[in-house]
Design a protein around this motif. Structure first.
Motif, PDB file in Angstrom:
ATOM      1  N   PRO A 548       0.791  -1.246   0.000  1.00  0.00           N
ATOM      2  CA  PRO A 548       0.000   0.000   0.000  1.00  0.00           C
ATOM      3  C   PRO A 548       0.816   1.286   0.000  1.00  0.00           C
ATOM      4  CG  PRO A 548      -0.993  -1.581   1.478  1.00  0.00           C
ATOM      5  CD  PRO A 548       0.282  -2.205   0.994  1.00  0.00           C
ATOM      6  N   GLU A 549       1.860   1.350   0.838  1.00  0.00           N
ATOM      7  CA  GLU A 549       2.654   2.592   0.925  1.00  0.00           C
ATOM      8  C   GLU A 549       3.370   2.876  -0.389  1.00  0.00           C
ATOM      9  OE1 GLU A 549       2.265   0.674   4.929  1.00  0.00           O
ATOM     10  OE2 GLU A 549       2.919   0.005   2.948  1.00  0.00           O
ATOM     11  N   ALA A 550       3.859   1.816  -1.030  1.00  0.00           N
ATOM     12  CA  ALA A 550       4.570   1.988  -2.300  1.00  0.00           C
ATOM     13  C   ALA A 550       3.618   2.424  -3.413  1.00  0.00           C
ATOM     14  CB  ALA A 550       5.267   0.686  -2.683  1.00  0.00           C
ATOM     15  N   LYS A 551       2.419   1.818  -3.442  1.00  0.00           N
ATOM     16  CA  LYS A 551       1.421   2.200  -4.451  1.00  0.00           C
ATOM     17  C   LYS A 551       1.058   3.678  -4.311  1.00  0.00           C
ATOM     18  CE  LYS A 551      -0.744  -2.376  -4.844  1.00  0.00           C
ATOM     19  NZ  LYS A 551      -1.964  -3.175  -4.707  1.00  0.00           N
ATOM     20  N   LEU A 552       0.841   4.101  -3.065  1.00  0.00           N
ATOM     21  CA  LEU A 552       0.487   5.496  -2.809  1.00  0.00           C
ATOM     22  C   LEU A 552       1.611   6.428  -3.236  1.00  0.00           C
ATOM     23  CD1 LEU A 552      -1.560   7.475  -1.617  1.00  0.00           C
ATOM     24  CD2 LEU A 552      -0.520   7.100   0.628  1.00  0.00           C
ATOM     25  N   LYS A 553       2.845   5.992  -3.003  1.00  0.00           N
ATOM     26  CA  LYS A 553       3.999   6.818  -3.370  1.00  0.00           C
ATOM     27  C   LYS A 553       4.094   6.983  -4.890  1.00  0.00           C
ATOM     28  CE  LYS A 553       8.428   7.826  -1.334  1.00  0.00           C
ATOM     29  NZ  LYS A 553       9.432   7.430  -0.328  1.00  0.00           N
ATOM     30  N   ILE A 554       3.772   5.918  -5.621  1.00  0.00           N
ATOM     31  CA  ILE A 554       3.782   5.994  -7.096  1.00  0.00           C
ATOM     32  C   ILE A 554       2.749   7.011  -7.583  1.00  0.00           C
ATOM     33  CG2 ILE A 554       3.284   4.722  -9.229  1.00  0.00           C
ATOM     34  CD1 ILE A 554       4.305   2.196  -7.759  1.00  0.00           C
ATOM     35  N   ILE A 555       1.533   6.924  -7.035  1.00  0.00           N
ATOM     36  CA  ILE A 555       0.454   7.832  -7.446  1.00  0.00           C
ATOM     37  C   ILE A 555       0.850   9.284  -7.182  1.00  0.00           C
ATOM     38  CG2 ILE A 555      -1.956   8.508  -7.069  1.00  0.00           C
ATOM     39  CD1 ILE A 555      -1.581   5.770  -8.461  1.00  0.00           C
ATOM     40  N   ASN A 556       1.376   9.550  -5.985  1.00  0.00           N
ATOM     41  CA  ASN A 556       1.750  10.922  -5.632  1.00  0.00           C
ATOM     42  C   ASN A 556       2.922  11.422  -6.474  1.00  0.00           C
ATOM     43  OD1 ASN A 556      -0.244  11.287  -3.698  1.00  0.00           O
ATOM     44  ND2 ASN A 556       0.985  10.373  -2.070  1.00  0.00           N
ATOM     45  N   ALA A 557       3.856  10.524  -6.820  1.00  0.00           N
ATOM     46  CA  ALA A 557       4.987  10.921  -7.669  1.00  0.00           C
ATOM     47  C   ALA A 557       4.511  11.262  -9.084  1.00  0.00           C
ATOM     48  CB  ALA A 557       6.018   9.795  -7.709  1.00  0.00           C
ATOM     49  N   LEU A 558       3.583  10.464  -9.609  1.00  0.00           N
ATOM     50  CA  LEU A 558       3.021  10.745 -10.935  1.00  0.00           C
ATOM     51  C   LEU A 558       2.273  12.078 -10.928  1.00  0.00           C
ATOM     52  CD1 LEU A 558       1.723   7.174 -11.873  1.00  0.00           C
ATOM     53  CD2 LEU A 558       3.536   8.439 -13.051  1.00  0.00           C
ATOM     54  N   LYS A 559       1.517  12.342  -9.857  1.00  0.00           N
ATOM     55  CA  LYS A 559       0.809  13.619  -9.729  1.00  0.00           C
ATOM     56  C   LYS A 559       1.816  14.765  -9.644  1.00  0.00           C
ATOM     57  CE  LYS A 559      -2.797  13.609  -6.849  1.00  0.00           C
ATOM     58  NZ  LYS A 559      -3.549  13.269  -5.614  1.00  0.00           N
ATOM     59  N   GLY A 560       2.952  14.489  -8.973  1.00  0.00           N
ATOM     60  CA  GLY A 560       4.011  15.493  -8.893  1.00  0.00           C
ATOM     61  C   GLY A 560       4.623  15.803 -10.246  1.00  0.00           C
ATOM     62  N   ASN A 561       4.499  14.846 -11.173  1.00  0.00           N
ATOM     63  CA  ASN A 561       4.974  15.062 -12.551  1.00  0.00           C
ATOM     64  C   ASN A 561       3.903  15.704 -13.429  1.00  0.00           C
ATOM     65  OD1 ASN A 561       7.462  13.916 -12.015  1.00  0.00           O
ATOM     66  ND2 ASN A 561       6.887  11.876 -12.709  1.00  0.00           N
ATOM     67  N   ASN A 562       2.823  16.199 -12.780  1.00  0.00           N
ATOM     68  CA  ASN A 562       1.697  16.848 -13.475  1.00  0.00           C
ATOM     69  C   ASN A 562       0.926  15.896 -14.387  1.00  0.00           C
ATOM     70  OD1 ASN A 562       2.146  19.454 -12.347  1.00  0.00           O
ATOM     71  ND2 ASN A 562       3.838  19.760 -13.799  1.00  0.00           N
ATOM     72  N   GLU A 563       0.960  14.605 -14.037  1.00  0.00           N
ATOM     73  CA  GLU A 563       0.138  13.635 -14.755  1.00  0.00           C
ATOM     74  C   GLU A 563      -1.257  13.615 -14.130  1.00  0.00           C
ATOM     75  OE1 GLU A 563       1.209  12.173 -17.345  1.00  0.00           O
ATOM     76  OE2 GLU A 563       3.345  11.717 -17.186  1.00  0.00           O
ATOM     77  N   ILE A 564      -2.278  13.346 -14.961  1.00  0.00           N
ATOM     78  CA  ILE A 564      -3.629  13.104 -14.452  1.00  0.00           C
ATOM     79  C   ILE A 564      -3.776  11.595 -14.364  1.00  0.00           C
ATOM     80  CG2 ILE A 564      -6.090  13.471 -14.821  1.00  0.00           C
ATOM     81  CD1 ILE A 564      -4.430  16.012 -14.239  1.00  0.00           C
ATOM     82  N   VAL A 565      -3.868  11.090 -13.122  1.00  0.00           N
ATOM     83  CA  VAL A 565      -3.686   9.663 -12.863  1.00  0.00           C
ATOM     84  C   VAL A 565      -5.012   8.941 -12.637  1.00  0.00           C
ATOM     85  CG1 VAL A 565      -2.469   7.975 -11.443  1.00  0.00           C
ATOM     86  CG2 VAL A 565      -1.498  10.263 -11.756  1.00  0.00           C
ATOM     87  N   ALA A 566      -5.191   7.856 -13.389  1.00  0.00           N
ATOM     88  CA  ALA A 566      -6.286   6.914 -13.136  1.00  0.00           C
ATOM     89  C   ALA A 566      -5.664   5.677 -12.507  1.00  0.00           C
ATOM     90  CB  ALA A 566      -6.994   6.546 -14.436  1.00  0.00           C
ATOM     91  N   MET A 567      -6.244   5.206 -11.419  1.00  0.00           N
ATOM     92  CA  MET A 567      -5.700   4.050 -10.691  1.00  0.00           C
ATOM     93  C   MET A 567      -6.782   2.990 -10.565  1.00  0.00           C
ATOM     94  SD  MET A 567      -3.503   2.462  -8.603  1.00  0.00           S
ATOM     95  CE  MET A 567      -3.671   1.112  -7.428  1.00  0.00           C
ATOM     96  N   LEU A 568      -6.452   1.773 -10.987  1.00  0.00           N
ATOM     97  CA  LEU A 568      -7.414   0.684 -10.928  1.00  0.00           C
ATOM     98  C   LEU A 568      -7.014  -0.288  -9.827  1.00  0.00           C
ATOM     99  CD1 LEU A 568      -9.103  -0.905 -13.948  1.00  0.00           C
ATOM    100  CD2 LEU A 568      -8.241  -2.401 -12.171  1.00  0.00           C
ATOM    101  N   GLY A 569      -7.967  -0.626  -8.943  1.00  0.00           N
ATOM    102  CA  GLY A 569      -7.659  -1.547  -7.858  1.00  0.00           C
ATOM    103  C   GLY A 569      -8.890  -2.292  -7.391  1.00  0.00           C
ATOM    104  N   ASP A 570      -8.652  -3.339  -6.568  1.00  0.00           N
ATOM    105  CA  ASP A 570      -9.787  -4.122  -6.086  1.00  0.00           C
ATOM    106  C   ASP A 570      -9.671  -4.521  -4.618  1.00  0.00           C
ATOM    107  OD1 ASP A 570      -7.859  -6.122  -6.096  1.00  0.00           O
ATOM    108  OD2 ASP A 570      -8.535  -6.964  -7.993  1.00  0.00           O
TER     109      ASP A 570
END
Length: 833
Positions: A548-570
């Motif tokens: 979980p912590e690593a997944k969250l870090k990826i999302i926040n890093a992508l947002k930091g790169n000004n990406e608009i992020v869609a994340m799929l999970g279950d």
């Protein structure tokens, strides 16, 4: 539904009906809004309605009864149209809410069944498992290593362990299951639950407006202020010339009406609500309106491997033991291999709901002549934890014989089991071989333990490594084409999985995934400094052994790169990342309630291809709404200037239009923008374009300037016909009729031309949208009646037009719009789509 092994039959159908009748359903009885009151208040908040009421009143007072009746009828008609649009939006939203209602499992008539949470009644036997949001207050009667997160009630983020013998054996509505499984008898529902009693405070919470909604609101407010200022100027000018209060007021109100773009907010609400409902019919549930806005801007989509890229149909394909090596299952198993499968089954949940655990129970049943499961009782359990994760179950029979079985990631057992260097090398070589072939691996261990003082962590047990189980989960047949669609639409795909690098890379290679040969693990990722992390997530597409912590870090890093992020999970561990993403996407079938709650969008059938449809729909809705608003701006400009310029320039007929003419034009424009454009199909080049920058304002100057130029061109045509009529010494009624016909003609052609700002009118005429021809036909028919039916002609103060006068007006109106076809031709030949 899972088999019922909990020694309870639950309620019968008759008992359910009786309980529902006696105690009601599981809904919160909040105060419902008075829709009539909202409608009345909304009516008097609308500037256009106020202007119409004032105008109608002045007409009645001044003795112009027929004009007053017309405006009163217009008020009723506009209210009816507005009510119809609001009803469409409200019905779509109500259906949307119905689809997003969570479901839960109960035991009824001895069978585990799934129902909507509102159908839970007092006395029901709830079956709750990891990732589920608890639908009612209930008392536990059975549990397996059960823990609950009660932070919504207590503020405490740590999970609480509960079972039927504990002092606190009650579970509460709104809390979520952190681990394990339990059966509990419902004791309170709806407003009677602990959450329901404090939940009335939710009534005061207002829904936050979206960025686009605020942009539209600000634009309309600015136009209203401009309308008020111009209203005062025009009133002053007319009163100075006529010294007639009511007449000058009517002329000023005419201009104020022409300025107000009241169709824009109606169009926005209609497009978003109906668009969300269309998505539901395509298997996509949009929980939040802002998601529709964001969909068209998505630049990155992060997806899981299991169940997203693969079928999630786990079949045990091969096994590995140190004595036998890698072997298939299509033969008689050795004692070591049988022991491996048996311990893997004991390490699974007693009532399996995971595909992998179901496969293990099936393999045990097939390969074991005598089933020992009824003889053993679980006495202690360690839930899935650690990096990589593992889980341990301890069983005991009546004779005191114990089984300590564990399963998990290979690395977890290499570090905890006693192994020689050669054994470790053999295991790692097997892992490499099986991973390269795309198998998902599970390591199994067994330990001996006596006494009641269990170790604090499962990693402290002296495990014996028993072997590896290789499961095959084939890629979905359509997944390669889905990924190609994302790539074509300019959307980068990242795979984020808890599986190992070898297995993930093998599956990724099979489906032609770009970047399958370069990956990073969760532990490696967590050690990167911020700047290097942002560079790594940008260049890497494969993320393995994630937590979980690593997944969250990826999302926040992508947002930091000004990406608009869609994340799929279950899963439960996807919750934080789903919440953090711009677009959180949960699976409808295999997704946990926590994932669905955290997400803003749900794929009903767990089909990633629907995400391509969702993005296409998001782009279509945004593009069509933009067409509608650009149409409104373009057609409002000539109405405003045709009323205003002759007055300030002192032309021969300074007040060419009255409120009745403006209202008629408004009635033509309303259905065009909010009904016709909402029904427009997606343009064929929409998914070939790059995602729309999220920072882009809806009213950007490049597009606004096109609408302004179109509006000025129509203005020029109407004023030229105005002056042409004056130069021919036509009277005021004839001049008015010709100018009016120019505006109606321009309205019709603008509807057709602005269906695309790239493809020609001949292409768009072939688009499937029957409402275009219906609305256009109605507009032309009513205009013909007004021009040539004597009572209507007289009411609007028009004159019959001769053949050449009609040609001049229609020709000018057509040319004022059709010139844009040359611009589109230039775009198609000299610019990319």
């Amino acid at each position: 539904m899972p088999e019922n092994k909990f020694h309870t039959n639950g309620l019968s159908d008759a008992q359910v009906l009786e309980a529902a009748k006696k105690y009601g359903l599981n809904v919160l009885d909040y105060k419902k809004p008075n829709r009539f009151k909202i409608f009345v208040l909304g009516f008097f908040k609308e500037p256009m309605m106020i202007l119409l009421l004032v105008s109608a009143t002045i007409y009645f007072i001044s003795g112009k009864i027929s004009d007053g009746i017309f405006l009163a009828a217009a008020i009723i008609l506009i209210s009816a149209i507005s009510s119809f649009q609001n009803a469409r939006s409200r019905n779509a939203l109500d259906k949307l809410k119905d689809f997003t209602k969570p479901k839960c499992k109960v035991i009824r008539n001895g069978i585990v069944t799934e129902i909507k949470t509102e159908e839970v009644v007092i006395g029901d036997s709830l079956l709750v498992e990891e990732g589920v949001s608890i639908p009612a207050d209930a008392t536990i009667i059975h549990s397996n290593d059960f823990s609950v997160n009660e932070s919504i009630l207590t503020g405490e983020s740590l999970a609480v362990n509960k079972d039927k013998s504990s002092k606190d054996n009650i579970i509460f509505q709104g809390t979520t299951v952190s681990g394990g499984l339990a059966v509990a008898i419902v004791i309170a529902i709806g407003s009677g639950t602990k959450l329901g009693k404090i939940g009335t405070s939710l009534e005061s919470i207002l829904e936050e407006k979206t960025p686009l909604e605020m942009q539209i609101g600000n634009f309309v407010k600015k136009m209203a202020v401009a309308g008020a200022l111009v209203f005062l100027v025009v009133w002053g000018i007319n009163y100075y010339h006529s010294l007639n209060v009511s007449d000058s007021l009517l002329k000023a109100l005419t201009l104020a009406m022409s300025i107000l773009p009241e169709e824009i907010p109606i169009a926005f609400t209609t497009f978003m609500a109906i668009g969300a409902w269309r998505m539901i019919k395509d298997g996509i549930i949009v929980k939040q309106m802002k998601t529709v806005e964001t969909l068209g801007s998505a630049t990155v989509i992060c997806i899981d491997k299991t169940g997203t890229i693969t079928e999630n149909k786990m079949s045990l394909a091969k096994i590995f033991t140190l004595p036998s090596g890698i072997t298939d299952l299509d033969r008689k198993l050795s004692a070591d291999e049988n022991r491996l499968i048996t311990m893997a089954m004991w390490a699974s949940e007693p009532v399996p709901f995971d595909f992998m655990e179901i496969a293990l129970h099936d393999a045990y049943s097939k390969n074991t002549p005598e089933d020992a499961r009824p003889d053993y009782q679980m006495i202690h359990e360690y839930p899935l934890s650690g990096k990589p994760p593992m889980m341990t179950h301890i069983y005991e029979n009546k004779s005191g014989n114990r089984i300590v079985a564990a399963k998990g990631g290979v690395e977890a057992f290499i570090t905890t089991a006693v192994l020689s260097p050669s054994e470790k090398e053999a295991i790692l070589q097997a892992v490499k071989t099986l991973s390269f072939e795309g198998y998902r691996l599970l390591a199994v261990g067994q330990a001996e333990f006596v006494g009641e003082n269990y170790p604090k962590t499962q990693q402290e047990f002296p495990f014996e490594f028993l072997g590896l189980l290789a499961f095959y989960d084939p890629p979905k047949k359509n997944i390669a084409s889905v990924l190609q669609h994302f790539e074509k639409a300019g959307i980068k795909v990242k795979i984020i999985t808890g599986d190992n690098a070898g297995t993930t890379a093998s599956i990724a290679k099979k489906i032609g995934f770009i970047g399958y040969d370069k990956s990073i693990s969760g532990d490696q990722l967590m050690q990167l400094p911020e700047k290097e992390l942002q560079e790594t997530v940008s260049k890497t597409n494969l993320f393995t052994r994630m937590f979980p912590e690593a997944k969250l870090k990826i999302i926040n890093a992508l947002k930091g790169n000004n990406e608009i992020v869609a994340m799929l999970g279950d899963g439960v561990n996807d919750g934080p990342a789903l919440k953090a993403a711009h677009i959180g996407i949960a699976m409808g079938k295999k997704g946990t309630e926590i994932a669905k709650e955290a997400a803003s969008l749900i794929l009903i059938n767990d089909d990633l291809s629907k995400m391509v449809d969702a993005i296409a729909m998001g782009r279509k809705i945004y593009a069509n709404l933009k067409k509608a608003i650009r149409f409104i701006i373009s057609i409002h400009i000539p109405i405003i200037l045709t009323v205003f310029l002759p007055l300030v320039l002192g032309w021969k007929y300074p007040n060419i239009f009255s409120p009745v003419h403006i209202i008629f034009l408004e009635l033509i424009m309303g259905p065009t923008c909010s009904i016709v454009y909402e029904n427009e199909p997606i343009e064929k080049n929409t998914m070939d374009q790059k995602p729309r920058p999220f920072s882009e304002t809806f009213f950007n100057w490049k597009e606004l300037s096109t609408s302004i130029i179109q509006g000025l061109a129509i203005t020029a045509a109407s004023l030229m016909v105005f002056q042409f009529a004056v130069s021919k010494n036509y009277d005021e009624a004839t001049t008015r009729t010709m100018v009016f016909l120019v505006l109606v003609t321009a309205n019709v052609f603008l509807t057709l031309v602005n269906r695309s700002f790239y493809y020609s009118i001949f292409t768009t005429l072939r688009y499937k949208n029957n409402l275009v021809f219906l609305i256009t036909g109605v507009t032309i028919s009513i205009t013909a009646l007004i021009l040539y039916v004597k009572p209507m002609n007289a009411f609007f103060d028009f004159n019959y037009l001769e053949y050449n006068q009609v040609l001049v007006a229609i020709g000018a109106g057509g040319i004022s719009v059709l010139w844009y076809e040359l611009v589109k031709l230039w775009k198609r030949h000299f610019k990319t789509a």
